[in-house]
Scaffold this active site. Sequence first.
Site, mmCIF file in Angstrom:
data_model
loop_
_atom_site.group_PDB
_atom_site.id
_atom_site.type_symbol
_atom_site.label_atom_id
_atom_site.label_comp_id
_atom_site.label_asym_id
_atom_site.label_seq_id
_atom_site.Cartn_x
_atom_site.Cartn_y
_atom_site.Cartn_z
ATOM 1 N N LYS A 180 0.836 -1.196 0.000
ATOM 2 C CA LYS A 180 0.000 0.000 0.000
ATOM 3 C C LYS A 180 0.882 1.261 0.000
ATOM 4 O O LYS A 180 2.097 1.164 0.104
ATOM 5 C CB LYS A 180 -0.944 -0.030 1.210
ATOM 6 C CG LYS A 180 -1.737 -1.345 1.349
ATOM 7 C CD LYS A 180 -2.826 -1.503 0.296
ATOM 8 C CE LYS A 180 -3.405 -2.902 0.178
ATOM 9 N NZ LYS A 180 -4.070 -3.423 1.362
HETATM 10 C C1 LIG Z 1 -4.853 -4.509 2.005
HETATM 11 C C2 LIG Z 1 -6.316 -4.488 2.160
HETATM 12 C C3 LIG Z 1 -6.963 -4.807 3.369
HETATM 13 C C4 LIG Z 1 -6.242 -5.396 4.557
HETATM 14 O O1 LIG Z 1 -5.168 -4.715 4.994
HETATM 15 P P1 LIG Z 1 -4.013 -5.456 5.854
HETATM 16 O O2 LIG Z 1 -3.255 -4.315 6.441
HETATM 17 O O3 LIG Z 1 -3.214 -6.276 4.919
HETATM 18 O O4 LIG Z 1 -4.700 -6.266 6.904
HETATM 19 C C5 LIG Z 1 -8.337 -4.654 3.439
HETATM 20 N N1 LIG Z 1 -9.058 -4.238 2.387
HETATM 21 C C6 LIG Z 1 -8.482 -3.954 1.205
HETATM 22 C C7 LIG Z 1 -9.341 -3.484 0.079
HETATM 23 C C8 LIG Z 1 -7.106 -4.089 1.053
HETATM 24 O O5 LIG Z 1 -6.540 -3.850 -0.142
#
Ligand SMILES: *Cc1c(COP(=O)(O)O)cnc(C)c1O
Length: 392
Positions: A180
């Site tokens: 991210k």
């Molecule tokens: C990455 C992601 C999550 C979860 O995030 P984590 O930090 O990996 O637990 C939830 N929803 C979406 C749409 C994501 O892309």
Amino acid sequence: MIPYARQAIDQDDIDAVAEVLRSDWLTTGPAVARFEEAFADYVGIKHAVAVSSGTAALHAVMRAIGVGPEDEVIVPAITFTASANAVVYEGARPTFADVDRATLLIDPSDVEAKITSKTKAIIAVDYAGQPCDYDALRAICQKHGLVLVADACHSVGGRLGEKRVGRLADLSVFSFHPVKHIAAGEGGMVVTDDLKVAEAIRRFRNHGIVTDHHQRAKSGAWFYEMVELGYNYRMSDIHCALATSQLAKLDASVARRNVIARRYDEAFANIPGVDPLAQRADVLNAYHLYVVQIGDAGGEPARDNVYAALRARGIGTNVHYIPVYLHSFYQERFGYGPGLCPVAEATYARILSLPMFPSLTDEEVEAVIQGAREVAGEMGLQEALRQTDESA
Ligand SMILES: *Cc1c(COP(=O)(O)O)cnc(C)c1O
């Protein structure tokens, strides 16, 4: 090999982490509050509560808004499974709304069709980085008395009109996983203007424990009380220091991603069968992903072959996502199966996420375009969207 995503860690990020390692606090220390304040300021909202992941943030939100075994929560069919899993953690039923075929964002008209007397909330997902149609979703929520939650894990740094992502729903959730925008290793955040909800999430991330200062004064500084079953969902000072350092570079990251996206858009306008997602008006797309829809070749969906051919040319791509309800867990637990969301299923067969990250160089961008052009030409790809229309 050019990957589809890669984190960018600079010397100032390393220095920020090293400073915490030399300090007295590795967790529950001042770096957590510093990150929460910086993030709340950035978004322009009252409360930001840091937790251990985006998934923990979604779980905390489900608990804080009182989702339970009798409830349903509407989730888009195309998202990471964590968006729906959070609903299941609290014993509720995720129901799936179809997506818009041009943007892959949750389709407000299908949301309205999926509302029942049990529906408690909607989790909108800003797929690939583009904010959903929150005006329409908010109107639906007001009409039916539902809570609007934004899963903004893809869209941090984005905007809808003048409003930053994080202010578009009742509660918004972010992830700081390394793929991210803000890479903290692991981490997540809930933001809201609602103090009571923020306090509930602070309690939930810390075992359900409250430390009432009045009680402490009477009973001694050791006093604390566990008032509900919470979890250890805390984000450490080490992670928060890295995230704070990364946050300072977020706008530059989003700007670079948009430069790359414009170049891709321009090139793919002339490459049939490599068709970018449509852009909504008045939106700043944060471009977590750059997704194209791949057309047919010889009457067959060509996505899998394009994936392999690009890989053979050293270009890494990925597929985001398999419709959640098609996973065996969801089919077995909730009785879902193919046919539930036809647009999601038809477009799932076509989507491919191309390399998109701020340190992607101009030369690498041109190499991706050149690879896509060659593959599309050799396979004789047909335009994707027209065929999705025909098949739907
Ligand atoms: C990455 C992601 C999550 C979860 O995030 P984590 O930090 O990996 O637990 C939830 N929803 C979406 C749409 C994501 O892309």
